[in-house]
Write an enzyme that holds these catalytic residues in place. Structure first.
Site, PDB file in Angstrom:
ATOM      1  N   HIS A  61      45.112  44.733  30.168  1.00  0.00           N
ATOM      2  CA  HIS A  61      45.190  44.055  31.478  1.00  0.00           C
ATOM      3  C   HIS A  61      46.491  44.424  32.195  1.00  0.00           C
ATOM      4  O   HIS A  61      47.518  43.775  32.022  1.00  0.00           O
ATOM      5  CB  HIS A  61      45.125  42.530  31.277  1.00  0.00           C
ATOM      6  CG  HIS A  61      44.850  41.767  32.520  1.00  0.00           C
ATOM      7  ND1 HIS A  61      43.906  40.774  32.592  1.00  0.00           N
ATOM      8  CD2 HIS A  61      45.382  41.844  33.760  1.00  0.00           C
ATOM      9  CE1 HIS A  61      43.877  40.278  33.821  1.00  0.00           C
ATOM     10  NE2 HIS A  61      44.772  40.909  34.534  1.00  0.00           N
ATOM     11  N   HIS A  63      48.201  46.021  36.096  1.00  0.00           N
ATOM     12  CA  HIS A  63      48.007  46.366  37.514  1.00  0.00           C
ATOM     13  C   HIS A  63      48.962  47.507  37.843  1.00  0.00           C
ATOM     14  O   HIS A  63      50.176  47.315  37.811  1.00  0.00           O
ATOM     15  CB  HIS A  63      48.308  45.153  38.393  1.00  0.00           C
ATOM     16  CG  HIS A  63      47.407  43.985  38.142  1.00  0.00           C
ATOM     17  ND1 HIS A  63      46.216  43.799  38.791  1.00  0.00           N
ATOM     18  CD2 HIS A  63      47.513  42.943  37.273  1.00  0.00           C
ATOM     19  CE1 HIS A  63      45.629  42.691  38.352  1.00  0.00           C
ATOM     20  NE2 HIS A  63      46.407  42.153  37.422  1.00  0.00           N
ATOM     21  N   ARG A  65      48.579  49.227  40.725  1.00  0.00           N
ATOM     22  CA  ARG A  65      48.718  49.153  42.187  1.00  0.00           C
ATOM     23  C   ARG A  65      48.253  50.389  42.960  1.00  0.00           C
ATOM     24  O   ARG A  65      48.410  50.439  44.166  1.00  0.00           O
ATOM     25  CB  ARG A  65      50.167  48.846  42.581  1.00  0.00           C
ATOM     26  CG  ARG A  65      50.734  47.572  41.985  1.00  0.00           C
ATOM     27  CD  ARG A  65      50.000  46.342  42.459  1.00  0.00           C
ATOM     28  NE  ARG A  65      50.658  45.106  42.028  1.00  0.00           N
ATOM     29  CZ  ARG A  65      50.008  43.991  41.715  1.00  0.00           C
ATOM     30  NH1 ARG A  65      48.698  43.941  41.777  1.00  0.00           N
ATOM     31  NH2 ARG A  65      50.667  42.909  41.348  1.00  0.00           N
ATOM     32  N   ASN A  95      41.684  45.315  41.346  1.00  0.00           N
ATOM     33  CA  ASN A  95      41.987  44.676  42.637  1.00  0.00           C
ATOM     34  C   ASN A  95      43.071  45.452  43.392  1.00  0.00           C
ATOM     35  O   ASN A  95      44.110  44.929  43.770  1.00  0.00           O
ATOM     36  CB  ASN A  95      42.400  43.210  42.439  1.00  0.00           C
ATOM     37  CG  ASN A  95      43.570  43.032  41.515  1.00  0.00           C
ATOM     38  OD1 ASN A  95      43.868  43.896  40.685  1.00  0.00           O
ATOM     39  ND2 ASN A  95      44.268  41.911  41.635  1.00  0.00           N
ATOM     40  N   ASP A 152      39.335  40.451  38.721  1.00  0.00           N
ATOM     41  CA  ASP A 152      40.648  39.863  38.452  1.00  0.00           C
ATOM     42  C   ASP A 152      41.450  39.650  39.726  1.00  0.00           C
ATOM     43  O   ASP A 152      41.497  40.496  40.605  1.00  0.00           O
ATOM     44  CB  ASP A 152      41.449  40.745  37.497  1.00  0.00           C
ATOM     45  CG  ASP A 152      42.730  40.063  37.078  1.00  0.00           C
ATOM     46  OD1 ASP A 152      42.648  38.920  36.606  1.00  0.00           O
ATOM     47  OD2 ASP A 152      43.807  40.647  37.262  1.00  0.00           O
ATOM     48  N   HIS A 179      38.458  36.131  35.557  1.00  0.00           N
ATOM     49  CA  HIS A 179      39.660  35.467  36.064  1.00  0.00           C
ATOM     50  C   HIS A 179      39.213  34.042  36.355  1.00  0.00           C
ATOM     51  O   HIS A 179      38.534  33.791  37.338  1.00  0.00           O
ATOM     52  CB  HIS A 179      40.143  36.176  37.337  1.00  0.00           C
ATOM     53  CG  HIS A 179      41.219  35.432  38.087  1.00  0.00           C
ATOM     54  ND1 HIS A 179      42.531  35.860  38.129  1.00  0.00           N
ATOM     55  CD2 HIS A 179      41.191  34.304  38.835  1.00  0.00           C
ATOM     56  CE1 HIS A 179      43.247  35.023  38.875  1.00  0.00           C
ATOM     57  NE2 HIS A 179      42.456  34.076  39.311  1.00  0.00           N
ATOM     58  N   HIS A 232      43.814  36.156  30.588  1.00  0.00           N
ATOM     59  CA  HIS A 232      45.043  35.345  30.707  1.00  0.00           C
ATOM     60  C   HIS A 232      44.841  33.829  30.624  1.00  0.00           C
ATOM     61  O   HIS A 232      45.058  33.120  31.597  1.00  0.00           O
ATOM     62  CB  HIS A 232      45.826  35.706  31.971  1.00  0.00           C
ATOM     63  CG  HIS A 232      45.022  35.897  33.232  1.00  0.00           C
ATOM     64  ND1 HIS A 232      44.182  34.944  33.747  1.00  0.00           N
ATOM     65  CD2 HIS A 232      44.948  36.951  34.087  1.00  0.00           C
ATOM     66  CE1 HIS A 232      43.628  35.388  34.852  1.00  0.00           C
ATOM     67  NE2 HIS A 232      44.063  36.611  35.086  1.00  0.00           N
ATOM     68  N   ASP A 305      49.211  41.484  31.573  1.00  0.00           N
ATOM     69  CA  ASP A 305      48.993  41.155  32.990  1.00  0.00           C
ATOM     70  C   ASP A 305      50.157  41.688  33.839  1.00  0.00           C
ATOM     71  O   ASP A 305      50.640  41.024  34.756  1.00  0.00           O
ATOM     72  CB  ASP A 305      48.789  39.655  33.206  1.00  0.00           C
ATOM     73  CG  ASP A 305      48.128  39.352  34.555  1.00  0.00           C
ATOM     74  OD1 ASP A 305      47.800  40.299  35.302  1.00  0.00           O
ATOM     75  OD2 ASP A 305      47.950  38.159  34.869  1.00  0.00           O
ATOM     76  N   HIS A 309      55.608  43.581  41.723  1.00  0.00           N
ATOM     77  CA  HIS A 309      55.737  43.228  43.141  1.00  0.00           C
ATOM     78  C   HIS A 309      57.125  43.643  43.580  1.00  0.00           C
ATOM     79  O   HIS A 309      58.075  43.518  42.807  1.00  0.00           O
ATOM     80  CB  HIS A 309      55.571  41.723  43.361  1.00  0.00           C
ATOM     81  CG  HIS A 309      54.169  41.231  43.163  1.00  0.00           C
ATOM     82  ND1 HIS A 309      53.150  41.518  44.031  1.00  0.00           N
ATOM     83  CD2 HIS A 309      53.621  40.479  42.180  1.00  0.00           C
ATOM     84  CE1 HIS A 309      52.028  40.969  43.598  1.00  0.00           C
ATOM     85  NE2 HIS A 309      52.291  40.331  42.464  1.00  0.00           N
TER      86      HIS A 309
END
Lengths: 425, 320
Positions: A61, A63, A65, A95, A152, A179, A232, A305, A309
């Site tokens: 899991h 991200h 981006r 996502n 997710d 999710h 999660h 997860d 950011h």
């Protein structure tokens, strides 16, 4: 090409082996795991004395981006972070922008991943456009390389659509990764609802917004079949629902993230947006329940997860800052420090959650140290301390509440498909 | 001690009882000053104060501005509608701009809880919280505390022990309630919060308060009634079914007011919804000290500026 790993403590959760052994890699394959493997001229020799020799870790899991927010992280950059952090396989969540809901985008991820050091398994969306209205072309997506489906970041709010997704996915035998969040009940909350949200005057996200959705989805899985994997989980109630579902014979598995067994919601006052993620950090009782859920095997998987950011986005009012923290770099040190050292987990117990268990859920032929298997190997010095500082965090984004912490467990080498892809010696 | 040994004033939780009393006692001094003919003192001469309001507020902003002016500060006002905020500038960038202009005090109102705390960690200027989200409104709580002590003549004793204070209304979404509860309980008062369960969460018990859903039972026991403004939009979230029903259950009506103690004090942080949380005739009663609270607000805010600036012996200042 041969690599000989000498005198390491070989920990292979799939075979329950935990003893000092040598390991021989020939080209892409593990050729031998035994005592006293002799070294030939020209072999690359790694002295793993005092280190754990583990199957290459799997993080199901993350991200990365890309596509869409390459300023924050990329598939290539994220793969390098993963390699440094001991991971040889990751699952990227869909996502992105655009969302991964068609075969061209799945192929794009695979193509980008080929430039990087590790295996990337794309997860595609359950629903087209992540809109929760129609299910994606699962067959086409699997043909292109998707290993699981997830919306997710967004729950599938429609019960009937979730039922159809579980039903339809049965013919492919792939997990539907949920999710679990009832958005109405979560009601635009910021942090766990309870004493700390009251004190800080922040809108709460009740644990029940997670638990009612997990309860719904296990009940739907009982109805429709299929394989439900709950992403999660953060609360003691969620652990209990999954325990009961498993004892009822429902085909459900689940994962938690290191921050849920390392921190509780009192961290929000201290770290502000760096401790803001979904689901939110819960109470100390929940943290303990997550640890017990891991110990009893109710929680199958630990996944980071990993959610980069930018600092600009995080350096805002807590309410406006985005949800999510980076987790790849701190995953192994938190597992060693919190689970093994503070809570007495064996290495086998701890690392089955990042090797054999996710491999079985994803049906990928990795996560084992056995002759004939692909040579994904992670070597960790569990006694070596690391300082989580900006330099240690290889990610473009340093949005972590663990910055400044000293933890145990340093990744020494990462070998993926027989290649030494990371080494800090 | 004649100054606050701190950079910022962010919430009541972080203040000691001594600091709260210091502010209240200093406020009395400033109230004496500005109720006489020469209302200004040069405590903040040469200092720049910026009121930075990310949420509309008239009375709190004016109260701070008047307090700063009476202390001879240079005052600038930064309002959201005319600022770069509408262009999407981040809070941090906005405030760094203010700092570059050598602003010494930033008085901030913000709709997001913890925004002043976030800001205070990232800048050198003093941050005074003029209300953040549902979290804290420390200057309101300090002026409420001062007002009660003034009415009860307990400023010298420095305690609210023996008083039973009721806070009525939307506790859940109220920064005033949180800060009042913290201040009143720190000073020894018994506090009961009252309203419908949707607006009075059980989690508030962590403050050591009692919870009541029955105003009629509670009222005769109270020495102080603090009514909160009910936000009409809360009705949309089904937190209560109608203003009419709210009024029936929780308004301080004339009939209920008759059953209160003779020495009761009625307070309201304003602005008042007449006819919703309080009836007109009760507002006009001398027991309702709403306007006195407003006067005290200026005094308390003067005291806060003064004490954050490092204070000075008050007697010397008196000579100016």
């Amino acid at each position: 090409m041969r690599i000989v790993i000498k005198n390491g403590r070989v920990v292979d959760p799939a075979s329950k082996i935990d003893e000092t052994l040598d390991l021989l890699i020939e080209n892409e394959t593990i050729a031998d795991v035994s005592r006293g493997i002799s070294v030939r001229k020209g072999d690359t020799v790694i002295d793993a004395s005092g280190c754990l020799v583990l199957p290459g870790l799997i993080d199901m899991h993350v991200h990365f981006r890309e596509p869409g927010r390459e300023d924050v992280e990329t598939i290539f950059g994220g793969s390098q972070v993963a390699a440094k952090s001991g991971f040889t396989s990751v699952c990227t969540m869909p996502n992105t922008d655009p969302v991964i809901d068609n075969q061209a985008l799945v192929r794009f991820i695979k193509l980008e991943a080929e430039k990087g050091p590790i295996n990337v398994y794309p997860v595609a969306t359950i629903t087209k456009g992540l809109k929760g209205e129609e299910i994606s072309e699962m067959g086409e997506l699997i043909n292109a390389g998707a290993v699981a489906f997830s919306d997710d970041g967004m729950p599938v709010m429609s019960s009937v659509l979730m039922r159809r997704a579980l039903e339809y996915s049965r013919m492919f035998d792939v997990p539907i990764i949920a999710h679990s969040e009832d958005l109405d009940l979560a009601d635009e909350g910021i942090m766990n609802e309870g004493k700390n949200s009251t004190l800080l005057g922040l809108k709460g996200i009740p644990r029940e917004s997670e638990e009612v959705m997990i309860a719904r989805d296990v009940i739907l899985t009982r109805l429709s079949g299929g394989r439900l994997h709950v992403a999660h989980i953060s609360s003691g109630g969620s652990v209990e629902i999954i325990r009961r579902a498993k004892s009822d014979g429902i085909t459900v598995t689940c994962e938690t993230a290191p921050h849920y067994f390392s921190l509780a919601d009192d961290a929000v006052a201290e770290y502000l947006s760096m401790a803001k993620m979904k689901p939110p950090l819960r109470t100390e009782d929940d943290r303990k329940a997550i640890i017990e859920g891991l110990r009893r095997g109710i929680i199958d998987v630990i996944a980071s997860d990993h959610a980069p950011h930018s600092l600009n986005e995080k350096m805002q009012e807590l309410e406006y800052a985005p949800f999510g923290i980076v987790g790849l770099e701190t995953a192994v040190p938190l597992i060693i420090t919190v689970l093994v050292r503070e809570n007495g987990f064996s290495y086998l117990e701890a690392f089955e959650k990042l090797t054999v268990n996710p491999a079985r859920i994803l049906k990928i032929d990795r996560g084992e140290l056995k002759a004939g298997k692909v040579a994904d190997v992670t070597i960790i010095d569990p006694e070596k301390k690391i300082l989580v500082d900006e330099e240690f965090m290889l990610s473009k984004c340093k949005n972590s509440p663990f910055i400044g912490r000293e933890l145990y467990g340093s990744v020494i080498h990462t070998i993926c498909n027989g290649n030494l892809v990371y080494s800090n010696r | 001690m004649n100054s606050l040994k701190r950079k910022d004033l962010l919430d009541i939780q972080s203040l000691s009882v001594e600091e709260i009393l210091l502010i209240c006692r200093s406020a009395k001094y400033f109230k004496d000053i500005f109720t006489r003919s020469v209302k200004s003192v040069p405590v903040l001469r040469g200092k720049a104060v910026c009121t930075l309001f990310y949420e509309p507020s008239t009375r709190t902003r004016i109260s701070f501005e008047l307090a700063a002016k009476r202390l001879s500060a240079d005052l600038i006002n930064f309002t959201v509608a005319t600022s770069s905020v509408v262009k999407g500038e981040s809070l941090i960038d906005t405030v760094h701009t203010l700092e570059a202009m050598k602003v010494d005090y930033i008085v901030m109102r913000h709709a997001a809880s913890m925004a002043p705390h976030f800001l205070s960690r990232n800048i050198n200027a003093s941050v005074i919280n003029a209300g953040d989200g549902f979290h804290a409104h420390p200057t309101q709580a300090l002026l409420d505390t001062y007002s009660i002590m003034e009415q009860r003549e307990s400023l010298d004793d420095g305690t609210l022990a023996g008083l039973h204070i009721g806070i009525i209304g939307d506790i859940k979404h109220s920064r005033v309630a949180r800060s009042d509860i913290e201040a009143f309980t720190k000073l020894g008062a018994k506090v009961t919060i009252c309203g419908p369960p949707t607006l009075v969460p059980d989690d508030f018990k962590l403050y050591g308060v009692d919870i009541s859903y029955n105003l009629d039972e509670l009222l005769p026991e109270l020495n102080v009634i603090n009514l909160l403004r009910i936000q009409k939009e809360r009705q949309k979230g089904s937190l209560f079914p109608s203003l009419r029903e709210y009024h029936r259950q929780f308004a301080l009506t004339v009939e209920r007011f008759r059953r209160c103690r003779d020495d009761v004090i009625v307070m309201h942080p304003g602005p008042v919804n007449r006819g919703i949380e309080i009836d007109d005739a009760v507002m006009e009663s001398p027991k309702a000290i709403v306007n006195e609270q407003v006067t005290n607000g200026v005094a308390v805010r003067m005291a806060i500026f003064y004490l954050l600036a490092g204070g000075a012996p008050l007697e010397e200042m008196n000579e100016e």
